[in-house]
Design a protein around this motif. Structure first.
Motif, PDB file in Angstrom:
ATOM      1  N   ILE A   1       0.841  -1.205   0.000  1.00  0.00           N
ATOM      2  CA  ILE A   1       0.000   0.000   0.000  1.00  0.00           C
ATOM      3  C   ILE A   1       0.871   1.248   0.000  1.00  0.00           C
ATOM      4  CG2 ILE A   1      -1.671   1.341   1.349  1.00  0.00           C
ATOM      5  CD1 ILE A   1      -2.818  -1.439   2.233  1.00  0.00           C
ATOM      6  N   TYR A   2       1.900   1.256   0.840  1.00  0.00           N
ATOM      7  CA  TYR A   2       2.833   2.386   0.885  1.00  0.00           C
ATOM      8  C   TYR A   2       3.438   2.633  -0.498  1.00  0.00           C
ATOM      9  CZ  TYR A   2       7.106   4.972   1.817  1.00  0.00           C
ATOM     10  OH  TYR A   2       8.118   5.900   1.771  1.00  0.00           O
ATOM     11  N   THR A   3       3.876   1.573  -1.156  1.00  0.00           N
ATOM     12  CA  THR A   3       4.499   1.693  -2.472  1.00  0.00           C
ATOM     13  C   THR A   3       3.512   2.221  -3.508  1.00  0.00           C
ATOM     14  OG1 THR A   3       6.032  -0.092  -1.911  1.00  0.00           O
ATOM     15  CG2 THR A   3       5.764   0.413  -4.252  1.00  0.00           C
ATOM     16  N   ALA A   4       2.289   1.723  -3.492  1.00  0.00           N
ATOM     17  CA  ALA A   4       1.273   2.199  -4.442  1.00  0.00           C
ATOM     18  C   ALA A   4       0.948   3.669  -4.194  1.00  0.00           C
ATOM     19  CB  ALA A   4       0.007   1.348  -4.327  1.00  0.00           C
ATOM     20  N   ALA A   5       0.881   4.072  -2.924  1.00  0.00           N
ATOM     21  CA  ALA A   5       0.500   5.448  -2.586  1.00  0.00           C
ATOM     22  C   ALA A   5       1.635   6.441  -2.797  1.00  0.00           C
ATOM     23  CB  ALA A   5       0.018   5.510  -1.140  1.00  0.00           C
ATOM     24  N   MET A   6       2.865   6.037  -2.489  1.00  0.00           N
ATOM     25  CA  MET A   6       3.989   6.983  -2.481  1.00  0.00           C
ATOM     26  C   MET A   6       4.918   6.860  -3.694  1.00  0.00           C
ATOM     27  SD  MET A   6       3.430   8.781   0.164  1.00  0.00           S
ATOM     28  CE  MET A   6       4.963   9.666   0.378  1.00  0.00           C
ATOM     29  N   ASN A   7       4.896   5.716  -4.353  1.00  0.00           N
ATOM     30  CA  ASN A   7       5.761   5.476  -5.514  1.00  0.00           C
ATOM     31  C   ASN A   7       7.231   5.814  -5.216  1.00  0.00           C
ATOM     32  OD1 ASN A   7       6.275   4.633  -8.114  1.00  0.00           O
ATOM     33  ND2 ASN A   7       5.961   6.672  -8.980  1.00  0.00           N
ATOM     34  N   PRO A   8       7.779   5.222  -4.137  1.00  0.00           N
ATOM     35  CA  PRO A   8       9.167   5.529  -3.789  1.00  0.00           C
ATOM     36  C   PRO A   8      10.143   4.824  -4.729  1.00  0.00           C
ATOM     37  CG  PRO A   8       8.374   3.774  -2.393  1.00  0.00           C
ATOM     38  CD  PRO A   8       7.199   4.215  -3.249  1.00  0.00           C
ATOM     39  N   PRO A   9      11.383   5.274  -4.795  1.00  0.00           N
ATOM     40  CA  PRO A   9      12.392   4.528  -5.540  1.00  0.00           C
ATOM     41  C   PRO A   9      12.491   3.105  -4.974  1.00  0.00           C
ATOM     42  CG  PRO A   9      13.241   6.675  -4.893  1.00  0.00           C
ATOM     43  CD  PRO A   9      11.922   6.487  -4.198  1.00  0.00           C
TER      44      PRO A   9
ATOM     45  N   GLY B   1      14.606  -0.475   3.188  1.00  0.00           N
ATOM     46  CA  GLY B   1      14.869   0.400   4.326  1.00  0.00           C
ATOM     47  C   GLY B   1      13.592   0.865   4.984  1.00  0.00           C
ATOM     48  N   ARG B   2      12.575   1.197   4.189  1.00  0.00           N
ATOM     49  CA  ARG B   2      11.286   1.643   4.736  1.00  0.00           C
ATOM     50  C   ARG B   2      10.651   0.513   5.541  1.00  0.00           C
ATOM     51  NH1 ARG B   2       9.291   5.771   6.763  1.00  0.00           N
ATOM     52  NH2 ARG B   2      10.548   6.811   5.214  1.00  0.00           N
ATOM     53  N   GLN B   3      10.772  -0.714   5.056  1.00  0.00           N
ATOM     54  CA  GLN B   3      10.220  -1.861   5.769  1.00  0.00           C
ATOM     55  C   GLN B   3      10.914  -2.033   7.131  1.00  0.00           C
ATOM     56  OE1 GLN B   3      10.317  -5.453   3.429  1.00  0.00           O
ATOM     57  NE2 GLN B   3       8.651  -6.348   4.594  1.00  0.00           N
ATOM     58  N   THR B   4      12.227  -1.860   7.162  1.00  0.00           N
ATOM     59  CA  THR B   4      12.974  -1.950   8.417  1.00  0.00           C
ATOM     60  C   THR B   4      12.543  -0.851   9.382  1.00  0.00           C
ATOM     61  OG1 THR B   4      14.853  -2.949   7.285  1.00  0.00           O
ATOM     62  CG2 THR B   4      15.302  -1.910   9.410  1.00  0.00           C
ATOM     63  N   ILE B   5      12.374   0.369   8.873  1.00  0.00           N
ATOM     64  CA  ILE B   5      11.918   1.480   9.715  1.00  0.00           C
ATOM     65  C   ILE B   5      10.545   1.184  10.303  1.00  0.00           C
ATOM     66  CG2 ILE B   5      11.114   3.886   9.628  1.00  0.00           C
ATOM     67  CD1 ILE B   5      13.446   4.348   7.572  1.00  0.00           C
ATOM     68  N   MET B   6       9.628   0.696   9.475  1.00  0.00           N
ATOM     69  CA  MET B   6       8.285   0.405   9.960  1.00  0.00           C
ATOM     70  C   MET B   6       8.305  -0.705  11.015  1.00  0.00           C
ATOM     71  SD  MET B   6       5.923   0.631   6.581  1.00  0.00           S
ATOM     72  CE  MET B   6       5.629   2.164   5.711  1.00  0.00           C
ATOM     73  N   ARG B   7       9.095  -1.728  10.790  1.00  0.00           N
ATOM     74  CA  ARG B   7       9.205  -2.806  11.776  1.00  0.00           C
ATOM     75  C   ARG B   7       9.725  -2.248  13.107  1.00  0.00           C
ATOM     76  NH1 ARG B   7       9.236  -7.805  10.254  1.00  0.00           N
ATOM     77  NH2 ARG B   7      10.229  -7.381   8.246  1.00  0.00           N
ATOM     78  N   ASN B   8      10.700  -1.342  13.037  1.00  0.00           N
ATOM     79  CA  ASN B   8      11.249  -0.718  14.239  1.00  0.00           C
ATOM     80  C   ASN B   8      10.210   0.169  14.924  1.00  0.00           C
ATOM     81  OD1 ASN B   8      13.458  -0.170  16.044  1.00  0.00           O
ATOM     82  ND2 ASN B   8      13.580   1.854  15.091  1.00  0.00           N
ATOM     83  N   HIS B   9       9.412   0.904  14.146  1.00  0.00           N
ATOM     84  CA  HIS B   9       8.370   1.749  14.734  1.00  0.00           C
ATOM     85  C   HIS B   9       7.418   0.937  15.618  1.00  0.00           C
ATOM     86  CE1 HIS B   9       8.610   5.185  11.537  1.00  0.00           C
ATOM     87  NE2 HIS B   9       9.554   5.282  12.461  1.00  0.00           N
ATOM     88  N   ALA B  10       7.159  -0.297  15.230  1.00  0.00           N
ATOM     89  CA  ALA B  10       6.224  -1.134  15.988  1.00  0.00           C
ATOM     90  C   ALA B  10       6.741  -1.437  17.398  1.00  0.00           C
ATOM     91  CB  ALA B  10       5.929  -2.428  15.237  1.00  0.00           C
ATOM     92  N   THR B  11       8.011  -1.168  17.662  1.00  0.00           N
ATOM     93  CA  THR B  11       8.573  -1.404  18.995  1.00  0.00           C
ATOM     94  C   THR B  11       8.480  -0.163  19.887  1.00  0.00           C
ATOM     95  OG1 THR B  11      10.857  -0.729  18.459  1.00  0.00           O
ATOM     96  CG2 THR B  11      10.241  -3.027  17.994  1.00  0.00           C
ATOM     97  N   TYR B  12       8.034   0.955  19.351  1.00  0.00           N
ATOM     98  CA  TYR B  12       7.999   2.203  20.103  1.00  0.00           C
ATOM     99  C   TYR B  12       6.850   2.225  21.110  1.00  0.00           C
ATOM    100  CZ  TYR B  12      11.451   4.462  17.015  1.00  0.00           C
ATOM    101  OH  TYR B  12      12.587   4.812  16.339  1.00  0.00           O
TER     102      TYR B  12
END
Length: 190
Positions: free
Chosen positions: A22-30, A36-47
């Motif tokens: 969904i993130y990729t479809a909405a944001m069209n990132p490189p 890296g975004r997946q790693t960041i999101m996984r880390n956010h879940a620990t906050y």
């Protein structure tokens, strides 16, 4: 029909592949940024006090039975705290521009809306607005803070219409070149 389902850290990480789609479809990132975004999101879940909501499309099958809901959007956030990269960068940016006391007033007890995304096929239907309201309902933090591209986008218009005001504009995160706006509002949402 769109329904919202709350998800804690475990449920969020179980659905991380769908979230990234969904993130990729909405944001069209490189493409080289997705891992890296997946790693960041996984880390956010620990906050602390992490909370996510999935926007699920629920349809009935032609025979009358329910089919598995399809996730068409997600939003999540957590309580910001010193030691978190985004939090620390934004506190420094705010302190530089509006002063340390004002920065702490906004960031000292903040719910950081980290990601809010709706698949493009479902945008413009009020799902993002409803997810933000649902996510912020009952939060005990004093403020809600987010970052968005500093351009006249639909997302920027949505946040302004919900009472978020620009705290910083033309803000570039370290190592980046894109300009962002940091926006905030007092909680609760009304």
């Amino acid at each position: 029909m769109i329904e919202f389902r709350g998800a804690g850290p475990a449920q969020f990480t179980e659905r991380l592949d769908t979230v990234i789609d969904i993130y990729t479809a909405a944001m069209n990132p490189p493409l080289d940024q997705i891992t890296g975004r997946q790693t960041i999101m996984r880390n956010h879940a620990t906050y602390p006090y992490f909370q996510c909501y999935f926007a699920e499309l629920r349809d009935s099958s032609p025979g009358g039975g329910d089919v598995e809901p399809r996730i068409v959007g997600f939003a999540y956030g957590f309580r910001g705290a010193p030691g978190q990269w985004w939090h620390d960068v934004v506190v420094r940016g705010l302190a530089d521009r509006i002063g340390q006391e004002a920065a702490q007033a906004w960031m000292g007890n903040a719910f950081e809306l980290a990601e809010i995304h709706v698949h493009p096929d479902y945008q413009g239907k009020g799902i993002g607005r409803r997810m933000i309201k649902t996510l912020c309902t009952g939060r005990r933090e004093r403020t809600a803070i987010l970052s968005t591209h500093d351009q006249p986008t639909a997302a920027r218009h949505l946040y302004a219409s919900m009472g978020f005001m620009d705290l910083l504009t033309k803000f570039a995160f370290p190592g980046g070149h894109e300009e962002y706006a940091i926006a905030g509002r007092r909680l609760p949402l009304t």
